[in-house]
Motif scaffolding. Structure first.
Motif, PDB file in Angstrom:
ATOM      1  N   ARG A  38       1.002  -1.793   0.254  1.00 21.40           N
ATOM      2  CA  ARG A  38       0.219  -0.197  -0.355  1.00 21.40           C
ATOM      3  C   ARG A  38       0.845   1.479  -0.045  1.00 21.40           C
ATOM      4  O   ARG A  38       0.213   2.024  -0.654  1.00 21.40           O
ATOM      5  CB  ARG A  38      -0.846   0.056   1.053  1.00 21.40           C
ATOM      6  CG  ARG A  38      -2.568   1.033   1.462  1.00 21.40           C
ATOM      7  CD  ARG A  38      -2.628   0.927   2.325  1.00 21.40           C
ATOM      8  NE  ARG A  38      -1.562   1.274   3.363  1.00 21.40           N
ATOM      9  CZ  ARG A  38      -1.936   1.029   4.946  1.00 21.40           C
ATOM     10  NH1 ARG A  38      -3.467   0.012   5.186  1.00 21.40           N
ATOM     11  NH2 ARG A  38      -1.688   1.494   6.012  1.00 21.40           N
ATOM     12  N   GLU A  39       1.970   1.347   0.835  1.00 16.43           N
ATOM     13  CA  GLU A  39       2.960   2.583   0.721  1.00 16.43           C
ATOM     14  C   GLU A  39       3.820   2.526  -0.677  1.00 16.43           C
ATOM     15  O   GLU A  39       3.481   3.981  -1.156  1.00 16.43           O
ATOM     16  CB  GLU A  39       4.076   2.174   1.893  1.00 16.43           C
ATOM     17  CG  GLU A  39       4.514   3.281   2.299  1.00 16.43           C
ATOM     18  CD  GLU A  39       5.415   3.393   3.672  1.00 16.43           C
ATOM     19  OE1 GLU A  39       6.725   3.622   2.725  1.00 16.43           O
ATOM     20  OE2 GLU A  39       5.285   2.353   4.591  1.00 16.43           O
ATOM     21  N   ILE A  40       3.672   1.782  -1.306  1.00 16.14           N
ATOM     22  CA  ILE A  40       4.261   1.708  -2.621  1.00 16.14           C
ATOM     23  C   ILE A  40       3.464   2.013  -3.534  1.00 16.14           C
ATOM     24  O   ILE A  40       3.625   2.946  -4.434  1.00 16.14           O
ATOM     25  CB  ILE A  40       4.836  -0.026  -2.959  1.00 16.14           C
ATOM     26  CG1 ILE A  40       6.113  -0.671  -2.429  1.00 16.14           C
ATOM     27  CG2 ILE A  40       4.870   0.490  -4.573  1.00 16.14           C
ATOM     28  CD1 ILE A  40       6.216  -1.640  -2.150  1.00 16.14           C
ATOM     29  N   VAL A  41       2.187   1.932  -3.541  1.00 17.33           N
ATOM     30  CA  VAL A  41       1.214   2.566  -4.326  1.00 17.33           C
ATOM     31  C   VAL A  41       0.677   3.697  -4.156  1.00 17.33           C
ATOM     32  O   VAL A  41       0.721   4.578  -4.942  1.00 17.33           O
ATOM     33  CB  VAL A  41      -0.280   1.085  -4.899  1.00 17.33           C
ATOM     34  CG1 VAL A  41      -1.356   2.144  -5.153  1.00 17.33           C
ATOM     35  CG2 VAL A  41       0.121   0.112  -5.101  1.00 17.33           C
ATOM     36  N   ASN A  42       0.684   4.102  -2.750  1.00 19.20           N
ATOM     37  CA  ASN A  42       0.679   5.550  -2.525  1.00 19.20           C
ATOM     38  C   ASN A  42       1.424   6.523  -2.347  1.00 19.20           C
ATOM     39  O   ASN A  42       1.663   7.463  -3.186  1.00 19.20           O
ATOM     40  CB  ASN A  42       0.253   5.747  -0.431  1.00 19.20           C
ATOM     41  CG  ASN A  42      -0.920   5.263  -0.304  1.00 19.20           C
ATOM     42  OD1 ASN A  42      -2.084   4.598  -1.346  1.00 19.20           O
ATOM     43  ND2 ASN A  42      -1.159   5.115   1.257  1.00 19.20           N
ATOM     44  N   HIS A  43       2.901   6.439  -2.973  1.00 22.85           N
ATOM     45  CA  HIS A  43       3.747   6.912  -3.377  1.00 22.85           C
ATOM     46  C   HIS A  43       3.834   6.982  -4.846  1.00 22.85           C
ATOM     47  O   HIS A  43       4.196   8.265  -5.371  1.00 22.85           O
ATOM     48  CB  HIS A  43       5.384   6.173  -2.531  1.00 22.85           C
ATOM     49  CG  HIS A  43       5.714   6.649  -1.894  1.00 22.85           C
ATOM     50  ND1 HIS A  43       6.283   7.301  -0.863  1.00 22.85           N
ATOM     51  CD2 HIS A  43       6.402   5.277  -0.111  1.00 22.85           C
ATOM     52  CE1 HIS A  43       6.369   7.370   0.028  1.00 22.85           C
ATOM     53  NE2 HIS A  43       6.369   6.342   0.801  1.00 22.85           N
ATOM     54  N   ARG A  44       3.341   6.159  -5.596  1.00 28.58           N
ATOM     55  CA  ARG A  44       3.547   6.169  -6.634  1.00 28.58           C
ATOM     56  C   ARG A  44       2.252   6.851  -7.016  1.00 28.58           C
ATOM     57  O   ARG A  44       2.430   7.860  -7.490  1.00 28.58           O
ATOM     58  CB  ARG A  44       3.011   5.284  -7.309  1.00 28.58           C
ATOM     59  CG  ARG A  44       3.265   5.195  -8.950  1.00 28.58           C
ATOM     60  CD  ARG A  44       2.560   4.214  -9.688  1.00 28.58           C
ATOM     61  NE  ARG A  44       2.578   4.114 -10.715  1.00 28.58           N
ATOM     62  CZ  ARG A  44       1.427   3.582 -11.373  1.00 28.58           C
ATOM     63  NH1 ARG A  44      -0.109   2.671 -10.874  1.00 28.58           N
ATOM     64  NH2 ARG A  44       1.247   3.390 -12.674  1.00 28.58           N
ATOM     65  N   LYS A  45       1.128   7.242  -6.486  1.00 28.79           N
ATOM     66  CA  LYS A  45      -0.086   8.278  -6.655  1.00 28.79           C
ATOM     67  C   LYS A  45       0.515   9.556  -6.270  1.00 28.79           C
ATOM     68  O   LYS A  45      -0.331  10.657  -6.943  1.00 28.79           O
ATOM     69  CB  LYS A  45      -0.629   7.941  -5.898  1.00 28.79           C
ATOM     70  CG  LYS A  45      -1.802   6.753  -5.902  1.00 28.79           C
ATOM     71  CD  LYS A  45      -2.698   6.444  -5.548  1.00 28.79           C
ATOM     72  CE  LYS A  45      -3.512   5.296  -6.051  1.00 28.79           C
ATOM     73  NZ  LYS A  45      -4.538   4.354  -5.136  1.00 28.79           N
ATOM     74  N   LYS A  46       1.684  10.029  -5.174  1.00 26.89           N
ATOM     75  CA  LYS A  46       2.326  11.224  -5.076  1.00 26.89           C
ATOM     76  C   LYS A  46       2.967  11.426  -6.185  1.00 26.89           C
ATOM     77  O   LYS A  46       3.014  13.125  -6.147  1.00 26.89           O
ATOM     78  CB  LYS A  46       2.522  11.082  -3.379  1.00 26.89           C
ATOM     79  CG  LYS A  46       1.747  10.898  -2.625  1.00 26.89           C
ATOM     80  CD  LYS A  46       2.264  11.100  -1.289  1.00 26.89           C
ATOM     81  CE  LYS A  46       1.705  10.840   0.110  1.00 26.89           C
ATOM     82  NZ  LYS A  46       1.794  10.732   1.026  1.00 26.89           N
TER      83      LYS A  46
END
Length: 96
Positions: free
Chosen positions: A71-79
């Protein structure tokens, strides 16, 4: 670890929804793509992530262990992605 961030995005969505159909709809892909990406991800990391016998799909112990990091990887990508819109990027010639 697998380097395909889209697979992690699919994993996170499937973890939350428990449904290939809902995940496909949420991510605007087709259901076979979701299924294939999860299968390939499982092979790459050598772990089974979902119990496909249950409906909704149930995350395995391994999935629970890696969910927060995924989830952290995905959230960083979205940012990160909005910082570099493709249509505004200019290609810099290579010095090679």
């Amino acid at each position: 670890m697998a380097d395909d961030i889209e697979s992690w995005e699919i994993f996170v969505s499937l973890y939350k929804t428990g449904s290939i159909g809902l995940t496909a709809q949420e991510l605007n892909v087709d259901a076979p793509t979701v299924s294939k990406k999860i299968s390939v991800l499982e092979k790459k990391i050598g772990r089974c992530l979902f119990d496909r016998r249950s409906r909704p799909f149930a995350p395995t112990v391994d999935a629970v262990e890696i969910y927060d990091n995924a989830r952290e990887i995905v959230n960083h990508r979205k940012k990160f992605l909005p910082l570099f819109p493709i249509n505004k990027m200019k290609m810099v010639p290579s010095s090679e």
